[in-house]
Scaffold this motif. Structure first.
Motif, short mmCIF file in Angstrom:
data_model
loop_
_atom_site.label_atom_id
_atom_site.label_comp_id
_atom_site.label_asym_id
_atom_site.label_seq_id
_atom_site.Cartn_x
_atom_site.Cartn_y
_atom_site.Cartn_z
N ARG A 154 0.83 -1.20 0.00
CA ARG A 154 0.00 0.00 0.00
C ARG A 154 0.87 1.25 0.00
N VAL A 155 1.14 1.76 -1.19
CA VAL A 155 1.88 3.01 -1.36
C VAL A 155 1.16 3.79 -2.44
N ASP A 156 0.49 4.86 -2.05
CA ASP A 156 -0.39 5.58 -2.97
C ASP A 156 0.31 6.06 -4.23
N SER A 157 1.55 6.51 -4.09
CA SER A 157 2.24 7.08 -5.25
C SER A 157 2.72 6.02 -6.22
N TYR A 183 -12.07 -5.08 -16.44
CA TYR A 183 -11.22 -4.86 -15.26
C TYR A 183 -12.02 -5.25 -14.01
N THR A 184 -11.52 -6.24 -13.28
CA THR A 184 -12.19 -6.70 -12.06
C THR A 184 -11.28 -6.51 -10.86
N ASP A 185 -11.83 -5.95 -9.79
CA ASP A 185 -11.05 -5.72 -8.56
C ASP A 185 -11.24 -6.84 -7.56
N ILE A 186 -10.16 -7.23 -6.93
CA ILE A 186 -10.22 -8.01 -5.69
C ILE A 186 -9.62 -7.12 -4.62
N SER A 187 -10.49 -6.49 -3.85
CA SER A 187 -10.04 -5.48 -2.90
C SER A 187 -9.43 -6.11 -1.66
N ILE A 188 -8.28 -5.58 -1.23
CA ILE A 188 -7.69 -5.99 0.04
C ILE A 188 -7.60 -4.78 0.98
N ASP A 230 -3.54 2.91 6.15
CA ASP A 230 -3.49 3.90 5.09
C ASP A 230 -2.21 4.72 5.23
N THR A 231 -1.46 4.86 4.14
CA THR A 231 -0.22 5.64 4.18
C THR A 231 -0.42 7.06 3.66
#
Length: 521
Positions: free
Chosen positions: A30-33, A67-72, A78-79
């Motif tokens: 999890r790194v937004d950039s 496009y299908t998401d598998i959300s984790i 949150d960063t």
């Protein structure tokens, strides 16, 4: 004519659909950039008709075709705007690589516990390709073994010390700087020593802090799997966020593909208030951002005051990504926003300087737009990125721990008033953009190439099958030294015997003559 065109379009669509692949992309960190790089590629593949399933912390807000998401979401904290300067001090207090690898490993363990990952691991699914993020840990290489499909690695920065070995990419520390050191490709003798020690030392650190824990995790969730290092050495392709014109020329194998700037899209129209603020500034605008993670309001008071006092004395306007409510009163020439369209701002001709922490995405956007940078690196590869800009004379660097108002004013005035920085930035922008294909087209072509050729094993260098001592030809050297030694011993023995025989004969002749003379007398 219309009917013929309809038939042609229909045929092309059917042909494309027949060649469409099912692609599983696993982006566990999890790194937004970083995510915009992966997202751009995955959406590009989906637009080409491929069925993309993305495991990530960033599900799409609106549906995207194919496009299908598998959300984790929820598996990791949150960063975004969540890193304080106190935490930065903790991260940098020891060996950053140690912190980095431990964090990546613990992140993998948390992600594996997410219900959606559990469902994915237990499902009977078929894919044609896996795209894995290569970062501080190989979280999901076990999936490659389970699904028995080709896999591609994608790196959001320049190549890591542990990533080159999986495709046999040359990584000579004499002229290729390590990810964790701020050196250029022209290193001094002491720098080459340190670069070598870092390069080899961090590989061992990666083995103990990442590879071994990940092996235990893979065995836990997938049963007994081969060594992850063996799976990694079957990587079909590495897509790397670097480019020779921006970084350094280096020898590469065909499976090493540079795609720096992949996340950069065409600039859009600025919001009217920001556009007006920039265009009405007679002396131009300075854009200031420490990225998506670091909170500028947590800076030590003396550092924050240095920024504010320096801004107060500048004739330029400043656009600053920050939280106004958490800051003291700002000078009149400073505007603060919690979010800013960075790519679009840097593209505006009235932006004179970019004050940045040196994140890879931001520095690439500045280079793409030809904007000089004042770099204040905070951690990770930011020091390397900014030093690279300094070496190319498009940036100046300051140390956050000793920063003063005078330092800021002097550096900013130099970048603004010395035309060479803007000239160099524009020239580098031309070099960075000048390519046979865009970064997106390059990444899509090679991804589809791997799919078309069922893993493209012909891209693999034979060096991945060799042990380290074979790569260095130490076994060959040892045999040659042994043969040479044996030859030397044989020659020495022969010469010694010949010499002894010669001496013996000479003495024998001498004694014979001497005895003969005695008999005559």
């Amino acid at each position: 004519m219309k009917f013929q065109l309809f038939v042609l379009v229909t045929f092309v669509c059917i042909l494309q659909r027949n060649h469409a692949a099912r692609i599983l992309a696993v982006i566990p960190f999890r790194v937004d950039s970083h995510f915009p790089i992966f997202e751009r590629l995955l959406k590009g593949l989906a637009a080409r008709g491929h069925q993309v399933v993305a495991v990530s912390h960033y599900p799409q807000k609106f549906p995207v075709a194919n496009y299908t998401d598998i959300s984790i979401v929820g598996s990791l904290p949150d960063t975004k705007d969540n890193i304080t300067f106190d935490l930065l001090r903790y991260m940098n207090s020891g060996f950053f690589a140690n912190f980095f690898l431990k964090y990546a490993t613990s992140s993998c363990e948390s992600v594996y516990k997410h219900p959606n990952i559990q469902k994915l691991l237990s499902a009977e699914i078929k894919f044609d390709l896996i795209i894995n993020e290569v970062w501080g840990s190989d979280c999901f290489l076990g999936l490659v073994h389970k699904l028995q499909v080709p896999h591609i690695g994608i790196i959001s920065s320049v190549s890591y010390p542990w990533s080159n070995d999986r495709i046999g990419n040359p990584d000579n520390p004499a002229y290729i700087p390590n990810f964790f050191v701020p050196y250029s490709d022209k290193m001094s003798f002491p720098q080459r020593i340190l670069n070598l020690l870092y390069n080899e030392g961090i590989k061992w650190l990666y083995y103990y802090l990442s590879e071994l824990p990940m092996q235990r995790l893979a065995n836990q969730y997938f049963g007994d799997v081969p060594l992850l290092s063996e799976i990694a050495r079957n990587t079909s392709l590495l897509l790397v966020n670097s480019y020779f014109s921006l970084h350094h020329p280096r020898p590469t194998v065909p499976a090493f593909v540079e795609i720096a700037g992949l996340h950069i899209q065409e600039a859009k129209q600025l919001p009217q208030d920001i556009k007006t603020y920039i265009e009405e500034s007679t002396h131009g605008v300075i854009y200031f951002s420490f990225g998506t993670m670091v909170r500028p309001d947590t800076m030590p008071p003396e550092i924050l005051n240095a920024f504010l006092q320096a801004f107060y004395e500048l004739p330029q306007r400043i656009l600053w990504k920050c939280n106004t409510e958490a800051l003291p009163e700002l000078p009149d020439n400073v505007r603060c926003y919690t979010w800013l369209p960075q790519r679009d701002i840097l593209n505006h001709p009235n932006v004179r300087v970019f004050i940045t922490h040196g994140g890879m995405m931001g520095t690439q956007e500045a280079v793409y737009s030809g904007v000089p940078m004042l770099g204040i690196p905070l951690f990770a590869d930011q020091i390397l990125n900014i030093q690279n800009g300094v070496n190319k004379k498009i940036a100046l660097k300051l140390d956050i721990s000793s920063l003063t108002k005078e330092d800021l004013l002097q550096s900013l005035k130099s970048l603004i008033n010395d035309p060479s920085y803007r000239k160099n930035s524009k020239e580098l922008s031309v070099l960075f953009r000048d390519r046979p294909q865009s970064a997106l087209d390059t990444a899509i072509f090679w991804t589809e190439y791997v799919i078309r050729h069922r893993g493209a094993p012909h891209l693999r260098s034979a060096v991945v099958e060799l042990h380290w001592y074979q790569q260095l030809l130490l076994d060959v050297v040892a045999v040659l030294v042994l043969i040479s030694s044996i030859c030397c011993v044989i020659i020495y023995t022969i010469l010694k015997k010949c010499f002894c025989a010669f001496i013996f004969r000479k003495q024998y002749v001498h004694l014979t003559k001497k005895n003969h003379i005695k008999k005559i007398k």
